[in-house]
Design a protein around this motif. Structure first.
Motif, PDB file in Angstrom:
ATOM      1  N   THR A 100       0.825  -1.211   0.000  1.00 18.93           N
ATOM      2  CA  THR A 100       0.000   0.000   0.000  1.00 18.93           C
ATOM      3  C   THR A 100       0.857   1.257   0.000  1.00 18.93           C
ATOM      4  O   THR A 100       0.593   2.217  -0.739  1.00 18.93           O
ATOM      5  N   ASN A 101       1.904   1.266   0.835  1.00 20.21           N
ATOM      6  CA  ASN A 101       2.815   2.411   0.850  1.00 20.21           C
ATOM      7  C   ASN A 101       3.460   2.622  -0.520  1.00 20.21           C
ATOM      8  O   ASN A 101       3.632   3.759  -0.978  1.00 20.21           O
ATOM      9  N   THR A 102       3.834   1.516  -1.178  1.00 19.21           N
ATOM     10  CA  THR A 102       4.469   1.612  -2.489  1.00 19.21           C
ATOM     11  C   THR A 102       3.518   2.206  -3.520  1.00 19.21           C
ATOM     12  O   THR A 102       3.909   3.069  -4.319  1.00 19.21           O
ATOM     13  N   VAL A 103       2.274   1.755  -3.508  1.00 13.29           N
ATOM     14  CA  VAL A 103       1.286   2.269  -4.465  1.00 13.29           C
ATOM     15  C   VAL A 103       1.029   3.760  -4.234  1.00 13.29           C
ATOM     16  O   VAL A 103       0.958   4.554  -5.187  1.00 13.29           O
ATOM     17  N   ILE A 104       0.919   4.157  -2.955  1.00  8.85           N
ATOM     18  CA  ILE A 104       0.643   5.567  -2.656  1.00  8.85           C
ATOM     19  C   ILE A 104       1.820   6.439  -3.080  1.00  8.85           C
ATOM     20  O   ILE A 104       1.644   7.478  -3.741  1.00  8.85           O
ATOM     21  N   LEU A 105       3.042   6.037  -2.722  1.00  9.64           N
ATOM     22  CA  LEU A 105       4.216   6.823  -3.101  1.00  9.64           C
ATOM     23  C   LEU A 105       4.389   6.867  -4.621  1.00  9.64           C
ATOM     24  O   LEU A 105       4.714   7.910  -5.195  1.00  9.64           O
ATOM     25  N   THR A 109       4.145  10.254  -6.848  1.00  5.72           N
ATOM     26  CA  THR A 109       5.280  10.625  -7.689  1.00  5.72           C
ATOM     27  C   THR A 109       4.859  10.792  -9.145  1.00  5.72           C
ATOM     28  O   THR A 109       5.279  11.735  -9.827  1.00  5.72           O
ATOM     29  N   LEU A 110       4.018   9.869  -9.634  1.00  5.86           N
ATOM     30  CA  LEU A 110       3.574   9.943 -11.025  1.00  5.86           C
ATOM     31  C   LEU A 110       2.680  11.152 -11.265  1.00  5.86           C
ATOM     32  O   LEU A 110       2.849  11.880 -12.253  1.00  5.86           O
ATOM     33  N   VAL A 111       1.731  11.395 -10.363  1.00  2.00           N
ATOM     34  CA  VAL A 111       0.769  12.481 -10.551  1.00  2.00           C
ATOM     35  C   VAL A 111       1.449  13.850 -10.451  1.00  2.00           C
ATOM     36  O   VAL A 111       1.114  14.783 -11.200  1.00  2.00           O
ATOM     37  N   VAL A 112       2.424  13.970  -9.548  1.00  2.00           N
ATOM     38  CA  VAL A 112       3.060  15.271  -9.332  1.00  2.00           C
ATOM     39  C   VAL A 112       4.239  15.481 -10.276  1.00  2.00           C
ATOM     40  O   VAL A 112       4.373  16.536 -10.910  1.00  2.00           O
ATOM     41  N   CYS A 113       5.108  14.473 -10.393  1.00  2.00           N
ATOM     42  CA  CYS A 113       6.368  14.655 -11.127  1.00  2.00           C
ATOM     43  C   CYS A 113       6.223  14.513 -12.642  1.00  2.00           C
ATOM     44  O   CYS A 113       7.079  15.018 -13.369  1.00  2.00           O
ATOM     45  N   PHE A 114       5.187  13.834 -13.117  1.00  2.00           N
ATOM     46  CA  PHE A 114       5.067  13.674 -14.571  1.00  2.00           C
ATOM     47  C   PHE A 114       4.614  14.943 -15.280  1.00  2.00           C
ATOM     48  O   PHE A 114       5.209  15.337 -16.293  1.00  2.00           O
ATOM     49  N   THR A 254       7.764   1.590 -14.124  1.00  2.00           N
ATOM     50  CA  THR A 254       8.542   1.647 -12.879  1.00  2.00           C
ATOM     51  C   THR A 254       7.685   2.159 -11.723  1.00  2.00           C
ATOM     52  O   THR A 254       8.222   2.677 -10.734  1.00  2.00           O
ATOM     53  N   PHE A 255       6.394   1.995 -11.838  1.00  2.00           N
ATOM     54  CA  PHE A 255       5.455   2.522 -10.842  1.00  2.00           C
ATOM     55  C   PHE A 255       5.739   1.950  -9.450  1.00  2.00           C
ATOM     56  O   PHE A 255       5.742   2.669  -8.450  1.00  2.00           O
ATOM     57  N   ALA A 303       7.570  -7.738 -10.242  1.00  2.00           N
ATOM     58  CA  ALA A 303       7.928  -7.642 -11.662  1.00  2.00           C
ATOM     59  C   ALA A 303       6.743  -7.998 -12.555  1.00  2.00           C
ATOM     60  O   ALA A 303       6.533  -7.361 -13.595  1.00  2.00           O
ATOM     61  N   CYS A 304       5.965  -8.980 -12.162  1.00  2.00           N
ATOM     62  CA  CYS A 304       4.790  -9.372 -12.961  1.00  2.00           C
ATOM     63  C   CYS A 304       3.762  -8.253 -12.997  1.00  2.00           C
ATOM     64  O   CYS A 304       3.174  -7.966 -14.050  1.00  2.00           O
ATOM     65  N   ILE A 305       3.555  -7.583 -11.871  1.00  4.46           N
ATOM     66  CA  ILE A 305       2.612  -6.460 -11.847  1.00  4.46           C
ATOM     67  C   ILE A 305       3.115  -5.325 -12.737  1.00  4.46           C
ATOM     68  O   ILE A 305       2.341  -4.713 -13.485  1.00  4.46           O
TER      69      ILE A 305
END
Length: 326
Positions: A100-105, A109-114, A254-255, A303-305
């Motif tokens: 869950t922490n990984t998905v949130i971070l 990161t994707l929403v702000v930095c992209f 790399t999400f 890796a599969c995800i």
């Protein structure tokens, strides 16, 4: 007979045009191609070796996700255990907290930095003073070349109890905040440091893409009465769309690989509840606890995800936008 001759004289046959003979296509052998372009192949040798040695060969070690590995034993494990380790992390609440922490971070990161590099590139594209433009570019992309250790040290120095930020807060009459010991602050610190370090470098890529946009399209848009905002929306953004789609798909791939080094340097046991991600959890479980089979099972799942997300993003982009990575 005479009628037939008269009809033939009246309707003469069309002239015969000599068609050029088809060119003979000589197919070069791989030896001829190698001899002609050997410089390009020589440049590709080291990157290919890097990928083979450090990316593809280690894939053979994924077999220990289904075998029991003991330090000092066979590199491919001692005993076949099937999906034992997969079942372990599926029923492990700690793993799902980390996931869950990984998905949130990753999402933050994707929403702000992209989108920020796109916005900065569009703003710099409107600047007419070259000196100011070059200065902003240099200041924005230089943090990309700093080591992560240096970046983490700067963040810790600024946000420590006696750091610059707390000194400003106390100078304004407030009370110092232990930013690095508060779990609720970690995500803000991580995303903020990512913005500072990566936005300028991404801007360079989009500025390069902007140079390929046909300037005649802007002239046509101005003739049609389009203002600067309309020109940006209908000409500039469609012109850099292939670059945007390519980088978006790569970022989605790399999400779940949220920056291992930066998180490892910035987090501590007090912030595990929001800072611990899959990569740091694998480091503690696999290398520090020597449970390599369990760590390999989690890494294979991750890796599969990532593969599924890349394929899905590429498919959706090809169907909806018409541009894709392959």
């Amino acid at each position: 007979m005479s009628a037939t001759l008269d009809r033939a004289k009246a309707d003469p046959a069309p002239p015969v045009v000599d068609e050029p003979a088809p060119r003979s296509r000589t197919r070069r052998s791989w030896r001829q191609t190698l001899r002609r372009d050997w410089q390009l192949y020589a440049l590709a040798v080291l990157p290919v070796l890097f990928l083979v040695v450090f990316r593809y060969v280690p894939m053979l070690g994924n077999v220990i996700a289904f075998r029991q590995f003991r330090p000092g034993g066979s590199i491919f494990g001692e005993q076949w255990v099937g999906l034992r380790y997969v079942d372990m992390f599926i029923h492990d609440p700690t793993f799902w907290k980390v996931f869950t922490n990984t998905v949130i971070l990753g999402a933050l990161t994707l929403v702000v930095c992209f989108p920020l590099p796109i916005v900065l590139a569009l703003l710099l594209n409107e600047v007419r003073k070259k000196a100011f433009k070059r200065t902003v570019q240099s200041i924005s992309y230089l943090p990309h070349f700093l080591s992560l250790v240096i970046v983490a040290g700067m963040v810790m120095q600024l946000l420590s109890l006696q750091g610059t930020v707390n000194q400003i807060i106390e100078g304004l009459g407030g009370e110092g905040i232990p930013f690095l010991q508060r779990p609720e602050w970690f995500r803000t610190i991580y995303v903020g440091s990512e913005v500072w370090q990566t936005v300028g470098w991404g801007t360079i890529l989009y500025l390069a893409a902007l140079t390929t946009v046909d300037t005649s399209l802007y002239e046509a848009a101005r003739i049609d009465g389009a203002n600067r905002w309309r020109q940006t929306w209908h000409v500039t953004i469609p012109g850099i769309r292939p670059t945007m789609i390519t980088l978006l798909i790569l970022n989605i791939g790399t999400f779940l690989n949220v920056g291992f080094e930066k998180v490892l340097l910035l987090y501590n046991p007090l912030t595990y509840s929001t800072a611990d991600v899959i990569s740091t959890y694998l480091y503690r479980v696999g290398l520090m606890s020597n449970n390599l089979s369990y760590a390999a099972a989690i890494g294979l799942f991750q890796a599969c995800i990532g593969l599924v997300m890349v394929l899905s993003a590429n498919f959706i982009s090809r169907r909806v936008v018409g541009a894709s990575l392959w």
